[in-house]
Enzyme design. Structure first.
Site, PDB file in Angstrom:
ATOM      1  N   GLU A 142      -0.653   4.591  -0.206  1.00 43.13           N
ATOM      2  CA  GLU A 142      -1.423   6.042  -0.190  1.00 43.13           C
ATOM      3  C   GLU A 142      -0.668   7.584  -0.574  1.00 43.13           C
ATOM      4  O   GLU A 142       0.176   7.250   0.427  1.00 43.13           O
ATOM      5  CB  GLU A 142      -2.754   6.280   0.525  1.00 43.13           C
ATOM      6  CG  GLU A 142      -4.042   5.248  -0.556  1.00 43.13           C
ATOM      7  CD  GLU A 142      -4.417   4.594   0.633  1.00 43.13           C
ATOM      8  OE1 GLU A 142      -3.735   3.705   1.193  1.00 43.13           O
ATOM      9  OE2 GLU A 142      -5.812   4.565   1.080  1.00 43.13           O
ATOM     10  N   ASP A 164      -6.027  13.402 -25.266  1.00 42.51           N
ATOM     11  CA  ASP A 164      -5.704  12.322 -24.763  1.00 42.51           C
ATOM     12  C   ASP A 164      -5.311  11.363 -26.168  1.00 42.51           C
ATOM     13  O   ASP A 164      -6.466  10.879 -27.369  1.00 42.51           O
ATOM     14  CB  ASP A 164      -7.775  11.578 -24.270  1.00 42.51           C
ATOM     15  CG  ASP A 164      -7.688  10.692 -23.962  1.00 42.51           C
ATOM     16  OD1 ASP A 164      -6.526   9.480 -24.431  1.00 42.51           O
ATOM     17  OD2 ASP A 164      -8.989  10.039 -23.983  1.00 42.51           O
ATOM     18  N   ARG A 203      -2.154  -2.428 -18.497  1.00 43.92           N
ATOM     19  CA  ARG A 203      -3.516  -1.778 -18.347  1.00 43.92           C
ATOM     20  C   ARG A 203      -3.072  -0.283 -17.281  1.00 43.92           C
ATOM     21  O   ARG A 203      -2.529  -1.174 -16.615  1.00 43.92           O
ATOM     22  CB  ARG A 203      -4.169  -2.475 -18.033  1.00 43.92           C
ATOM     23  CG  ARG A 203      -4.516  -3.321 -19.221  1.00 43.92           C
ATOM     24  CD  ARG A 203      -6.250  -3.842 -19.086  1.00 43.92           C
ATOM     25  NE  ARG A 203      -6.848  -4.723 -20.496  1.00 43.92           N
ATOM     26  CZ  ARG A 203      -7.097  -3.687 -21.198  1.00 43.92           C
ATOM     27  NH1 ARG A 203      -7.555  -3.086 -21.229  1.00 43.92           N
ATOM     28  NH2 ARG A 203      -7.336  -4.434 -22.513  1.00 43.92           N
ATOM     29  N   THR A 228      -3.801   5.785 -22.245  1.00 43.78           N
ATOM     30  CA  THR A 228      -3.527   4.439 -21.221  1.00 43.78           C
ATOM     31  C   THR A 228      -2.159   4.494 -21.998  1.00 43.78           C
ATOM     32  O   THR A 228      -1.464   4.782 -22.739  1.00 43.78           O
ATOM     33  CB  THR A 228      -4.355   3.781 -22.191  1.00 43.78           C
ATOM     34  OG1 THR A 228      -4.476   3.843 -23.593  1.00 43.78           O
ATOM     35  CG2 THR A 228      -5.949   4.010 -21.310  1.00 43.78           C
ATOM     36  N   TYR A 267       1.207  -1.046   0.122  1.00 41.53           N
ATOM     37  CA  TYR A 267       0.251   0.338   0.344  1.00 41.53           C
ATOM     38  C   TYR A 267       0.822   1.417  -0.304  1.00 41.53           C
ATOM     39  O   TYR A 267       2.187   1.411   1.073  1.00 41.53           O
ATOM     40  CB  TYR A 267      -0.526  -0.044   1.222  1.00 41.53           C
ATOM     41  CG  TYR A 267      -2.611  -0.217   0.815  1.00 41.53           C
ATOM     42  CD1 TYR A 267      -2.845   0.696   0.126  1.00 41.53           C
ATOM     43  CD2 TYR A 267      -2.619  -1.584   1.243  1.00 41.53           C
ATOM     44  CE1 TYR A 267      -4.250   0.536  -1.000  1.00 41.53           C
ATOM     45  CE2 TYR A 267      -4.657  -1.442   1.362  1.00 41.53           C
ATOM     46  CZ  TYR A 267      -4.819  -0.442  -0.045  1.00 41.53           C
ATOM     47  OH  TYR A 267      -6.177  -0.701  -0.169  1.00 41.53           O
TER      48      TYR A 267
END
Ligand code: DSN
Length: 429
Positions: A47, A190, A225, A216, A45
């Site tokens: 964050e 984009d 991804r 992406t 983790y």
């Protein structure tokens, strides 16, 4: 490896090796990208952002994230890179949140003209929380700049998207810039579909003209991804606080802990995209698409072909997708500009060359594949979509079954299995 899942993965491997993957937003990642993606980094983790985390134990994660950011900035020529968006749609949501307040006007290319859901389509956050205004393409299927300018002057958007998902032409970012400047809008590119073509030097870069870029990482860029939000020098000049606003939009705005395995895999893909061999790959993607398009009676200036099937009958997209799938060619049904039927039962298909090119296929192979596509499409003649909406679901079910049993398509399937198996799929032994 006892899980049932591994058996299913093996089954999917067979599909990927023996078929022709022609969905233009798909690609094959390298073995190294797969390794990073399947690594123990998924256990952590983190964050927050490098050197500003809510959890301990993030020294190595910080190094990985900073490395990915540096690679992205170097490759694209940008000033800041946020590599945490889980994928393209959250990246676009976060970019919108960073520069707009709820209710602000956001303009983007209509979905039916080859835009994206997140650029202002119905039912997307982009039209639920913002006032969406869509510009469209003209009869020539190219962006209608006169309409775009008129709409911008009328609605005074806070932000204008320039980006596409089903548009076979190059984009002139300078024209968008002029219009954005008329109304003081943020201009956000984009480049998800074409980021690989941009870093490969095949398509012009928007960096000089736009304030922000989203992309992406799993399409022509050939990474895992994931997605990135990039800030250009212009973007910083427009708002020196933009980095913090983007980070705040990501967390606590939209996401939780970053997917560190994904960040690491993005870094690997960016390393790969920095090598000269990637430029050759990008060039070949475009050459292949141009040849394929010509063989199919249309044009492509990038990696994809949008094919109208109106010559085959009424509402033929679904039937074509089913016929090609039965033959071993994966494409997606797609609306065409001015779509006469509906997004679910559209009149066209979208196909492209990024994945095939990753297998080493070139112009010669595209000519062969175009031949199979044309042969397979002959099999949908006579299967026009029923005009009555209630009859369509059942009709498509029957068409799919018919296509699976069609002897001509079965024969092509066999030929394609033999042909495709000769071209290695990166990451599959
Ligand atoms: N699903 C992507 C595509 O296929 O173009 C867009 O999000």
């Amino acid at each position: 490896m006892s899980s049932k899942v591994f058996k299913l993965i093996d089954k999917e491997k067979v599909r990927q090796v023996t078929g022709l993957e022609m969905i233009p937003s798909e690609n094959y990642v390298s073995e190294d990208v797969l390794k990073a993606l399947g690594s123990i980094l998924t256990n952590k983790y983190s964050e927050g952002f490098p050197h500003a985390r809510y959890y301990g134990g993030n020294e190595v994660i910080d190094e990985i994230e900073i490395y990915a950011q540096d690679l992205a900035n170097k490759l694209f020529g940008t000033k800041f890179a946020c590599v945490q968006p889980y994928s393209g749609s959250p990246a676009n949501f976060a970019a919108t949140m960073a520069v707009c307040n709820p209710g602000d006007v956001v303009m983007g290319l209509a979905l039916s003209s080859g835009g994206h859901l997140t650029h202002g389509a119905n039912l997307s956050f982009s039209s639920i929380f913002y006032k969406a205004v869509n510009y469209t393409v003209g009869k020539d299927w190219q962006i209608n700049f006169a309409e775009l300018e008129a709409l911008a002057k009328k609605h005074k958007p806070k932000m204008i998207w320039v980006g596409t998902t089903a548009y076979p032409f190059k984009l002139d970012y300078s024209k968008f810039r002029k219009i954005a400047d008329l109304v003081g809008a943020w201009l956000v590119a984009d480049i998800s579909h074409i980021s690989g073509l941009i870093v490969g030097g095949v398509h012009p870069s928007p960096v000089k003209y736009v304030d922000l870029i989203t992309t992406t990482t799993h399409k022509t860029l050939r990474g895992p991804r994931g997605a990135m939000i990039l800030v250009t020098e212009r973007g910083y000049k427009k708002d020196p606080e933009i980095k913090g606003k983007i980070e705040k939009a990501i967390i606590p705005g939209l996401q939780g802990g970053p997917h560190n395995h994904q960040t690491a895999a993005i870094a690997v893909a960016l390393e790969e995209a920095s090598k000269p061999v990637f430029k050759k790959y990008a060039e070949q993607v475009a050459k292949n698409a141009a040849v394929l398009a010509k063989e199919l009676g249309t044009v492509s200036e990038n990696h994809l072909i949008l094919l109208s099937l109106n010559d085959y009958g009424f509402g033929m997209g679904y039937q074509a997708q089913a016929a090609l799938e039965a033959a071993g060619i994966t494409v997606n049904k797609n609306t065409i500009p001015g779509e006469p039927v509906s997004p679910f039962y559209p009149s066209g298909i979208r196909l492209g060359t990024p994945a095939l090119t990753s297998r080493g296929m070139k112009e010669k192979e595209m000519i062969k594949i175009a031949g199979w596509i044309k042969e397979a499409l002959e099999e949908i003649r006579g299967y026009d979509l029923p005009k009555e909406q209630e009859a369509r679901k059942e009709f498509i079910k029957k068409v799919k079954a018919k296509m699976k049993e069609n002897p001509k398509l079965k024969k092509i399937r066999k030929e394609i299995s033999k042909f495709a198996s000769k071209y290695p799929v990166p990451g599959i032994k």
